[in-house]
Design an enzyme around this catalytic site. Structure first.
Site, mmCIF file in Angstrom:
data_model
loop_
_atom_site.group_PDB
_atom_site.id
_atom_site.type_symbol
_atom_site.label_atom_id
_atom_site.label_comp_id
_atom_site.label_asym_id
_atom_site.label_seq_id
_atom_site.Cartn_x
_atom_site.Cartn_y
_atom_site.Cartn_z
ATOM 1 N N SER A 1 0.792 -1.233 0.000
ATOM 2 C CA SER A 1 0.000 0.000 0.000
ATOM 3 C C SER A 1 0.822 1.279 0.000
ATOM 4 O O SER A 1 0.247 2.362 -0.117
ATOM 5 C CB SER A 1 -0.961 0.004 1.190
ATOM 6 O OG SER A 1 -1.998 -0.926 0.974
ATOM 7 N N GLY B 1 3.965 9.401 5.777
ATOM 8 C CA GLY B 1 4.401 8.201 5.079
ATOM 9 C C GLY B 1 3.261 7.251 4.817
ATOM 10 O O GLY B 1 2.084 7.650 4.744
ATOM 11 N N HIS B 2 3.622 5.973 4.668
ATOM 12 C CA HIS B 2 2.630 4.931 4.435
ATOM 13 C C HIS B 2 3.263 3.589 4.736
ATOM 14 O O HIS B 2 4.487 3.434 4.682
ATOM 15 C CB HIS B 2 2.128 4.944 2.992
ATOM 16 C CG HIS B 2 0.683 4.600 2.851
ATOM 17 N ND1 HIS B 2 0.194 3.317 3.074
ATOM 18 C CD2 HIS B 2 -0.392 5.361 2.529
ATOM 19 C CE1 HIS B 2 -1.119 3.327 2.879
ATOM 20 N NE2 HIS B 2 -1.502 4.545 2.551
ATOM 21 N N ASP B 3 2.419 2.613 5.063
ATOM 22 C CA ASP B 3 2.855 1.231 5.245
ATOM 23 C C ASP B 3 2.296 0.385 4.117
ATOM 24 O O ASP B 3 1.347 0.781 3.425
ATOM 25 C CB ASP B 3 2.362 0.678 6.583
ATOM 26 C CG ASP B 3 2.982 1.388 7.773
ATOM 27 O OD1 ASP B 3 4.169 1.745 7.697
ATOM 28 O OD2 ASP B 3 2.275 1.601 8.775
ATOM 29 N N GLY B 4 2.873 -0.812 3.958
ATOM 30 C CA GLY B 4 2.390 -1.710 2.921
ATOM 31 C C GLY B 4 2.568 -3.157 3.314
ATOM 32 O O GLY B 4 3.493 -3.492 4.057
ATOM 33 N N GLY C 1 3.241 -12.227 2.998
ATOM 34 C CA GLY C 1 4.593 -12.502 3.429
ATOM 35 C C GLY C 1 5.590 -11.388 3.238
ATOM 36 O O GLY C 1 6.795 -11.570 3.494
#
Length: 453
Positions: free
Chosen positions: A59, A298-301, A305
């Site tokens: 993401s 920011g962002h995480d993704g 896994g």
């Protein structure tokens, strides 16, 4: 003095402690770039991870899609407060009135109010994303009024990708490459699996013991939300540096209109506070954090896994990007982010909420019930000591976790997941279970519960 001279030592130690097969990290500040990699990209082959290895960014892709939308807005081709249907007539959800009202800004800020985890596989091809938009019309249930409530929404970003493709006269992938990847000089980035195999590409690992994930990537229909792209962390740093330079790439090419990053960083919606580590607000496609009294964006993704994190500290020009391919990746990223932020920015990463030794009292009747969304059904039972929450994802085994009250409307899991303790809350008089997604209660909501501030 070398910038972040201990980075290799930090990630080697963190990967070993948290069982991460392989990882790569890059950090840039000013003209300095520090990179390090550890472990392997695939436990089966034993191929070593390197700083130019590609990890799926999940993401984090949403920020790139947001940048494409902001380009359109800057050129006067799309208005953020115009209905999506003005530019993409095929867009719609089950609720006819909401279909007419949902704007571009609603999608950028996850406030469209409809079910967002629609991972329908519409096949490969240039029309994969548009086919998902058609699927939304018959399957995206409205759970709150547009603009009323934040609820993380993948399908909304797929619709934005289709909007970009329509207004640019091609595909989302073509717009990504022509308008962002190539002008940035991002040479280690792939949008398809057949592109990724030209690089040293990591595979995700799942299970106990760890093994390669059976499927490398999610359907192409969700590409604008993050299902397919992979990148070396250095190219995510390159993207962040362009934003900090007010839209200008390293070679002087203007990629985004002046003022775009500032606009993306302005809070659009305040989020219920799960904890200091969670976003406090959302901008235009950006997570907005308040860490140690300073703004971090920011962002995480995440993909099967694989886990990614991308952060910018605007007041000192620091950009961090990291990818990991399994194990307790959340705990690994916590540790490495804390070390980089402290060393390069003098910033203390807030601690995560832990299960209290003595859980706070709460009203069980507010929480108990069934909550349902496309990602699964949540059965919540309550006693005086806490909650038992059983999650039943479609086509997967159910799993049950114990949560205890952590104050306010928050509950924290007793057991760790991905190396950290998950948090949830209950919103709007018990109408929603909230875990960044607002999952509605089935049937009549309970009354009398205080709303999360």
């Amino acid at each position: 003095m070398t910038f972040l001279p201990d980075l290799q030592q930090w990630i080697d130690g963190a990967a070993a402690r948290h069982g991460v097969p392989g990882a790569a990290v890059a950090a840039g500040m000013g003209d300095d770039l520090a990179e390090a990699a550890t472990g392997v990209i695939n436990l089966t082959t034993g191929v070593a991870a390197t700083t130019d290895s590609l990890f799926q960014i999940g993401s984090v892709t949403k920020v790139w899609t947001s940048a494409l939308v902001m380009q359109l807005a800057g050129e006067g081709l799309a208005g953020l407060d115009e209905p999506v249907r003005r530019y993409l007539p095929e867009f719609g959800v089950l609720d006819a009135a909401a279909s007419e009202r949902i704007t571009v800004r609603h999608l950028l800020t996850h406030t469209g109010g409809f079910d967002g985890d629609l991972f329908e596989d519409t096949g490969r091809g240039d029309d994969a994303v548009l086919k998902l938009v058609a699927f939304m019309r018959e399957n995206a249930r409205q759970v709150s009024a547009p603009g009323e409530l934040f609820s993380y929404n993948n399908a909304g970003f797929c619709a934005l990708g289709a909007l970009v493709a329509r207004l640019r006269g091609g595909t989302w992938e073509a717009a990504m490459r022509e308008l962002l990847i190539e002008p940035l000089g991002a040479e280690h980035m792939a949008l398809y699996a057949e592109e990724a195999i030209m690089f040293r590409a990591a595979v995700g690992h799942v299970g106990e013991p760890l093994r390669p994930a059976p499927r490398r990537e999610l359907p192409q229909s969700n590409a604008p939300a993050g299902s397919t792209p992979a990148a070396a962390p250095r190219d995510l740093v390159r993207f962040g540096r362009m934003l900090l330079a007010d839209g200008v790439a390293a070679d002087g090419t203007r990629v985004l209109p002046a003022g775009t990053f500032a606009a993306m960083c302005r809070p659009q919606v305040t989020l219920p506070r799960l904890g200091e580590r969670y976003p406090a607000a959302w901008g235009l496609g950006l997570m907005l954090f308040d860490w140690d009294g300073r703004r971090v964006v920011g962002h995480d993704g995440g993909t099967p896994g694989q886990t990614a994190a991308w952060r910018i500290v605007p007041d000192c020009g620091l950009v961090i990007a990291a990818g990991a391919n399994g194990g307790h990746a959340g705990a690994f990223l916590d540790e490495v982010l804390a070390q980089i932020l402290a060393s390069a920015a003098g910033l203390r990463l807030p601690s995560r909420v832990l299960p209290p030794e003595t859980p706070a009292p709460f009203r069980p009747e507010v929480c108990a019930g069934t909550y349902a969304a496309p990602q699964g059904v949540f059965e919540v039972t309550a006693d005086d000591a806490g909650l038992e929450i059983t999650v039943s994802p479609p086509g997967e085994p159910s799993r049950t976790a114990r949560f205890v009250h952590a104050g306010g409307e928050r509950f924290v899991a007793v057991q760790k997941e991905d190396g950290v303790h998950p948090l949830i809350a209950f919103l709007r008089d018990g109408r929603y279970l909230y875990n960044l997604r607002a999952v509605p209660r089935t049937g009549s909501p309970m009354s009398g519960a205080p709303e999360v501030p």
